[in-house]
Structure formats: structure tokens, C-alpha cells
Design a protein around this motif. Structure first.
Motif, mmCIF file in Angstrom:
data_model
loop_
_atom_site.group_PDB
_atom_site.id
_atom_site.type_symbol
_atom_site.label_atom_id
_atom_site.label_comp_id
_atom_site.label_asym_id
_atom_site.label_seq_id
_atom_site.Cartn_x
_atom_site.Cartn_y
_atom_site.Cartn_z
ATOM 1 N N SER A 79 0.772 -1.146 -0.011
ATOM 2 C CA SER A 79 -0.029 0.203 -0.178
ATOM 3 C C SER A 79 0.778 1.305 0.032
ATOM 4 O O SER A 79 1.948 1.364 0.555
ATOM 5 C CB SER A 79 -1.062 0.067 1.224
ATOM 6 O OG SER A 79 -0.246 -0.069 2.341
ATOM 7 N N THR A 80 0.568 2.550 -0.478
ATOM 8 C CA THR A 80 0.909 3.452 -0.679
ATOM 9 C C THR A 80 0.337 4.594 -0.019
ATOM 10 O O THR A 80 -0.856 4.692 -0.128
ATOM 11 C CB THR A 80 1.671 3.977 -1.872
ATOM 12 O OG1 THR A 80 0.347 4.061 -2.847
ATOM 13 C CG2 THR A 80 2.447 2.966 -2.884
ATOM 14 N N SER A 81 1.032 5.694 0.272
ATOM 15 C CA SER A 81 0.310 6.868 0.798
ATOM 16 C C SER A 81 1.253 8.215 0.695
ATOM 17 O O SER A 81 2.550 8.227 0.677
ATOM 18 C CB SER A 81 -0.136 6.823 2.476
ATOM 19 O OG SER A 81 1.198 6.704 3.183
#
Length: 661
Positions: free
Chosen positions: A578-580
């Protein structure tokens, strides 16, 4: 020698027509004028003249021994292996005595026109393959219709093997190379008289059994006249058979025949000669009478192999065949196609599973597979050196199904040594241990990793792949993309495509963008972190203070961008990535407009006659496993791009490569 003309059930007597009772051990002449000394205690009584022949012989046969499945192992006949007559007459003109080229380099000394056993090859663990023929004698070289003693025969060049035998097996109708091509009666002085025909019948039956021409096949035969005595040599090679390589298992096979199985049985024993030392390759003698593959016209025939192979390291070997039967009452047999076999087991390597996460355990299985004669193979051993990074996860997981087997793990858990036995009749056995890797990588084990190998053929290759995540993070304060007066990334920090945790930082008091503006204090960092429970995080952060662009058209007290990618690697698998991203803009103005500190991703503002600005620019890349975050992205109408506080981060499964935006 004994030819049964008629059996009289349970009476245990001899009869002939004149009614005379013959005392024990009396010599009597049968109708074919061949002498036979009957055993003590057998009476000779009258029988009616209408029986036809003057004499009918019979005695009570001793109780037949139970068929022993642990005796010499039978090999499939060459007829079954190659098709009837596959060897055909091409061999009979030149004979067949060959030393096959083995993987260990055994010298070829026979004609290449003859079908040869294939070398065992890796890749079929647990499935026995045929042993390789090192040497074979079929007694066909330069043969014709003239019978000869085995001591007068010379085999195929260049070895031109010759043979010897005990005198007891060279007299009294013994030791002759016989063929149906021979005259109907034996040579003068052979002692065979009219029993030459049964000798030819045995040679013919052996030819039919092996797929050769039964009308021309040659074999060494004996129709024993008188008691030869036990443990006498029927055949022994004179010249050493050259070998190359070392530490291999050797055994023998032979096509053997017997007649008159109501009387004493031939009992053949094979020995391997290491110089003057005779090493047995059997636990029970060959007995075609009790263990035939087929009975052809009254002749019991079969193909037999030693059931106890010898671990041999000498440069040459010899063959000795002994008949353990002492009696001459019966003991009538023949043999052909004497073979020295390389019966070295095959070692195979396999991983299961072959693809798994770093830190998980894969079962390394090393299989020792017997050759198809399935003789016992005692005393083999090997050491397997694991490549750097691959280790035994727990030495207590090491197991073996091999007889008398041991498995030893080195103190560094990077090497295992195994020893053991294959029992007579056993197809295969295994050594197993769990291995693991703390990092993502592919490991391949091939023959070179198998060191100190004794009594085993080299394995093929096997590969196991441990998966992990590569951490990639990059940050910089500012850069200018332009055809002229471009500015490369200022104060870059980089953690580049690695499984190893690490941090890179950069600091700068100020920086200039030329005519486009200036920057104050700068701090950048890139970090790859491995947390508990297999967590992986790649983070990039850039903070730039006192931003002044385009003569004050764009200004900020401080802008910060952060890009983060997270995932996990556990023995259960590689988790999703996941990326943010986020941007914080402090006291920021664009063309006189005050900007909120936390603008939404990709907020756009147009500056008339100048260009545009993207605030908190966020772009995914690498199939969603990476993210780009830029605090400010200025696009001028002239085609110049200015980025302030630029970051990107990604996690990529091994082996990579790590993607670029």
C-alpha cells in the motif's frame, strides 16, 4: 551329469531290463554308452522290456528349497529390453566384449555396434534405471562350428580377454564353449559322449532367452561327469578390466541355464577381483533350477544379477565365477553374457516448495535411487554445501529413510553430510532437511555443491526462490527541468532498491535556482525499514524552507512532502503493498492567493500568462506499488518545470527491478 529318462514316483530306484540288482556305487552303462555312478543306497531292479530303452533312471528328489527372493536378482532379459533379436547376428560375427564409456570415464574396449545400457541420469528420483555395462562377454568373437574349451578362447580386441578355470571344470564334459553350430557329438576326449546334444540345447535356450539366434548362439556349458568338488572356479578373467574414476558400486549379471533339475543344481557365485582379493557380490548363489525366468524345451533359463554390490575404488577389476555345488549327479548348466555392471545409485536434489517468502522453510530432499537390479548398496556418502544465504533452518528437522543412515549439520548450518545404505530390493531412500533464507534470493544446487561424494552419481540442478520486497526511496529539495539552465536535484537522499534496512539524509542551509528563485534551509531523508512481523516500509521526506519563486509570485515559509510504501514478508507469504502521500504547505501563497496547509492531492492553480501550479501532486507508479509526492510542481508556459520538495517511494517483489515513475 545325469539325464532323466523316466521318473518313477516315490520309488527312489533304478531299473534296467535284465533284472539284476546293482550294488551301491556300481558303475552301469546306459543305452547311450555313457557311464554314470549312481548314489549310494539306490537299488537297480528289473523293469519290463516293453519300456523301450534298456534303462530308466529315477531317484527320489530331495525336498525343493523354498524359492529365495533374496538370491541373485534377476535382470530383465535383453530380449525384453531391446525387442526380440534386436542384437541379432551383427554381434555373432565379431563377439561382444565391451567396456562402456561411463560418466566417470570408463574406457571403451569393445565394438560400438552393440546396444549398450544407458548411464543413469538425474531427474527421476525414486525410479530405478538400468545399471551401466562396464564389460560384457558373450563368447562370440571369431567363433565358428568348432567347439573349444574356455581356456582356448580370446575375446574382442583391444582388451582380448582370456579366461582360466579350475581343472575340475575343464574335464569331464565341462568348460566347453558350445553352439548348435557344432557337430552332433563332442570332441574326442571331451568326456561328453552322446550328451553333447543337451549342451547344445542349453546354448540354444540361452540364445532364445537373450534375443540372440538360438541356432548359432555360443555359451559355456557343463554336463558334469564325476564330482567336481565345491567352490571350484568355472570362469575367471586373466587380464584386469581397466576402470577409471573411483568410489562406484560394481556388481555382475549373467544369463544362466540348467537342466536335470531333479538332481543336484548348479550353484553359481560371482566375485569381484581387486588384485588377488575376491569380494563376493551375492548373499545366495544363483540357482536357475529354483529361480528360472523361463523354461525352454526343458532348460531353465534366466538373467541374474548380484544382490550385494561392491563399493570399488581400484583402477581395474576382475571376474571370478565359482560353482558351489560339489556333486556331479546333475549339476548340469551353462552361462552366457557375463557382465560387469556399474550399479552406482543416482543422487537427486529437489526443493518443496520451490517458491516461498523469505524466512519460510523449504524441504530439501536428496534422493538416493538404486539401479534396476536393486542390489544392496552399503556405505555411500555425500556432503552438500549450501550457497551463502541459504541455511538449515533447524538441524533437528534433518531426517533419513536410508538404512544405517546419518545426517550431520555443520555448526554454521550451511552444510550437511549424509551416509547410509540401500537394502537389497530397495528402490530408493531419502535425506530431508528444512532450509530457509532471511532475504529474497534464488539458490541453485548442482553437482558442484555435492562434495566428498562416495558411491553415488552426481545430481542435476535444483532451484529454490525465496521472495521478499525491495525498498526504494528518494527525496530532494528542488530541481529544474529545462532545455537551458536545468538544475539537477538539490540535496538528494537515496535508498536504492534494497532488501537491507538503511537511511540516507541530506541537509543544506540554502540553494539557488538562478533566475527562477531561491531556497532556504533544506532537509531530506530516505529510509528503508524492516519492522516486526516482517513489515517493510520505504519512506522519502523532503522539507524546504523560505521558498521564493518567480520574483515572489510563489512563496512559502516551508513546504514538506512525504511518500510512503508499506508491505510485509512473512513465512505465510508476501502481503499487499500500500502507498500513501502527503504535503504540508506553511504560509504559502500563489499569485497572491493564500493556500491551505493541507491541500487535496493534485490541487491545480492557473497563473495567467505564466503557467500553472500543482499543489500536493501525487502520482502512482510501478503497478500501484510506488507513489510520487511533490509539494509544489510549477509548469511554465515556456516548458520549464520546477519541483520543490520532491519524493517517491516503492516496494517491489524480488528479484526486481525497482520501477521508475
Amino acid at each position: 551329469m545325469l539325464e532323466q529318462l523316466q521318473t518313477v514316483p516315490t520309488t527312489g530306484i533304478l531299473r534296467y531290463t535284465d533284472g539284476e540288482s546293482v550294488p551301491d556305487s556300481r558303475q552301469i552303462m546306459d543305452p547311450a554308452s555313457s557311464w554314470w555312478r549312481h548314489p549310494p543306497g539306490i537299488r537297480v531292479l528289473t523293469c519290463p522290456a516293453s519300456t523301450g530303452h534298456g534303462i530308466r533312471r529315477s531317484w527320489r528328489q530331495p525336498a525343493t528349497r523354498r524359492r529365495d527372493t533374496q538370491m541373485y536378482r534377476r535382470l530383465p532379459s535383453r530380449r525384453a529390453a531391446t525387442g526380440s533379436g534386436a542384437r541379432g547376428r551383427a554381434m555373432h560375427g565379431t563377439g561382444f566384449m565391451t567396456v562402456m564409456a561411463l560418466a566417470m570415464g570408463v574406457v571403451l574396449t569393445g565394438p560400438a555396434t552393440v546396444a549398450q545400457a544407458r548411464e543413469m541420469a538425474p531427474g527421476s528420483p525414486g525410479v530405478p534405471q538400468a545399471p551401466a555395462v562396464v564389460f560384457e562377454e558373450d563368447f562370440e568373437y571369431e567363433q565358428d562350428a568348432v567347439p573349444r574349451l574356455i581356456t582356448h578362447y580370446t575375446g574382442t580386441p583391444p582388451l582380448s580377454q582370456t579366461y582360466t578355470a579350475d581343472p575340475a571344470w575343464l574335464t569331464g564334459c565341462n568348460g566347453w564353449i558350445v553352439s548348435p553350430l557344432n557337430p552332433d557329438s563332442g570332441p574326442p576326449g571331451s568326456g561328453c559322449g552322446p550328451f553333447w546334444g543337451p549342451l547344445e540345447s542349453m546354448a540354444s535356450a540361452l540364445g532364445q532367452w537373450s534375443g540372440d539366434d538360438p541356432a548359432t548362439n555360443h555359451a559355456v556349458a557343463a554336463y558334469t561327469e564325476g564330482n567336481p568338488g565345491a567352490g571350484k572356479v568355472e570362469l575367471e578373467t586373466v587380464k584386469p578390466i581397466p576402470l577409471e574414476g573411483e568410489n562406484r558400486f560394481l556388481t555382475f549379471s549373467v544369463d544362466a541355464a540348467a537342466r536335470n533339475c531333479f538332481a543336484a543344481h548348479p550353484l553359481l557365485e560371482f566375485y569381484l577381483l581387486d588384485g588377488s582379493t575376491a569380494i563376493p557380490t551375492f548373499t545366495t548363489p544363483i540357482n536357475p533350477c529354483t529361480d528360472p525366468d523361463q523354461v525352454i524345451n526343458g532348460t531353465s533359463v534366466g538373467t541374474y544379477a548380484g544382490n550385494n554390490a561392491v563399493l570399488f575404488s581400484g583402477p581395474s577389476a576382475g571376474i571370478r565365477l565359482i560353482n558351489a555345488q560339489a556333486s556331479g549327479i546333475g549339476n548340469d548348466g551353462a552361462f552366457d553374457n557375463v557382465r560387469l555392471l556399474d550399479a552406482t545409485p543416482q543422487l537427486d536434489i529437489a526443493f518443496s516448495p520451490t517458491s516461498l517468502p523469505a524466512g519460510a522453510g523449504s524441504t530439501l530432499t536428496l534422493t538416493v535411487t538404486n539401479t534396476s537390479e536393486k542390489a544392496a548398496k552399503n556405505g555411500w556418502s555425500f556432503t552438500e554445501q549450501l550457497p551463502p544465504g541459504l541455511v538449515v533452518s533447524d538441524p533437528s528437522t534433518a531426517t533419513t529413510t536410508c538404512g544405517a543412515g546419518t545426517v550431520t549439520i555443520s555448526p554454521d548450518n550451511d552444510r550437511l553430510t549424509a551416509t547410509g545404505n540401500l537394502a537389497d530390493g530397495q528402490d530408493a531412500c531419502t535425506v530431508q532437511v528444512e532450509v530457509t533464507s532471511a532475504r529474497g534470493a534464488s539458490y541453485t544446487l548442482c553437482a558442484a555443491a555435492t562434495t566428498e561424494r562416495v558411491g553415488l552419481k552426481a545430481p542435476g540442478c535444483a532451484t529454490v526462490t525465496f521472495g521478499s520486497l525491495l525498498m526504494d526511496a528518494h527525496a530532494y529539495s528542488a530541481k529544474v527541468d529545462a532545455v537551458i539552465d536545468a538544475v539537477p536535484p538539490i540535496a538528494p537522499s537515496d535508498v536504492t532498491c534494497t532488501q537491507e534496512p538503511g537511511t540516507d539524509d541530506a541537509d543544506l542551509l540554502n540553494a539557488s535556482l538562478g533566475s527562477l528563485g531561491s531556497l532556504g534551509v533544506i532537509q531530506t531523508s530516505a529510509k528503508g525499514a524492516v519492522g516486526t512481523n516482517g513489515a517493510r516500509t520505504a519512506t522519502a521526506k523532503a522539507t524546504t524552507a523560505q521558498v521564493n519563486l518567480l520574483g515572489g509570485t510563489i512563496s512559502a515559509k516551508e513546504v514538506t512532502a512525504t511518500a510512503t510504501a508499506t508491505g510485509s514478508v512473512t513465512p505465510d507469504g508476501i502481503g499487499p503493498v500500500s502507498t500513501s502521500g502527503s504535503s504540508v504547505l506553511t504560509d504559502t501563497k500563489v499569485a497572491g492567493i493564500t493556500i491551505t496547509a493541507h491541500p487535496a492531492p493534485n490541487t491545480g492553480i492557473t497563473i495567467p500568462l505564466v503557467g500553472s501550479v500543482i499543489l500536493n501532486e501525487q502520482k502512482p507508479y510501478g503497478n500501484g506499488k510506488g507513489i510520487v509526492v511533490n509539494a509544489l510542481h510549477v509548469k511554465l508556459l515556456t516548458g520549464v518545470h520546477i519541483i520543490v520538495s520532491g519524493t517517491r517511494a516503492s516496494l517491489t517483489p524480488t528479484p526486481g527491478p525497482c520501477p521508475n515513475p
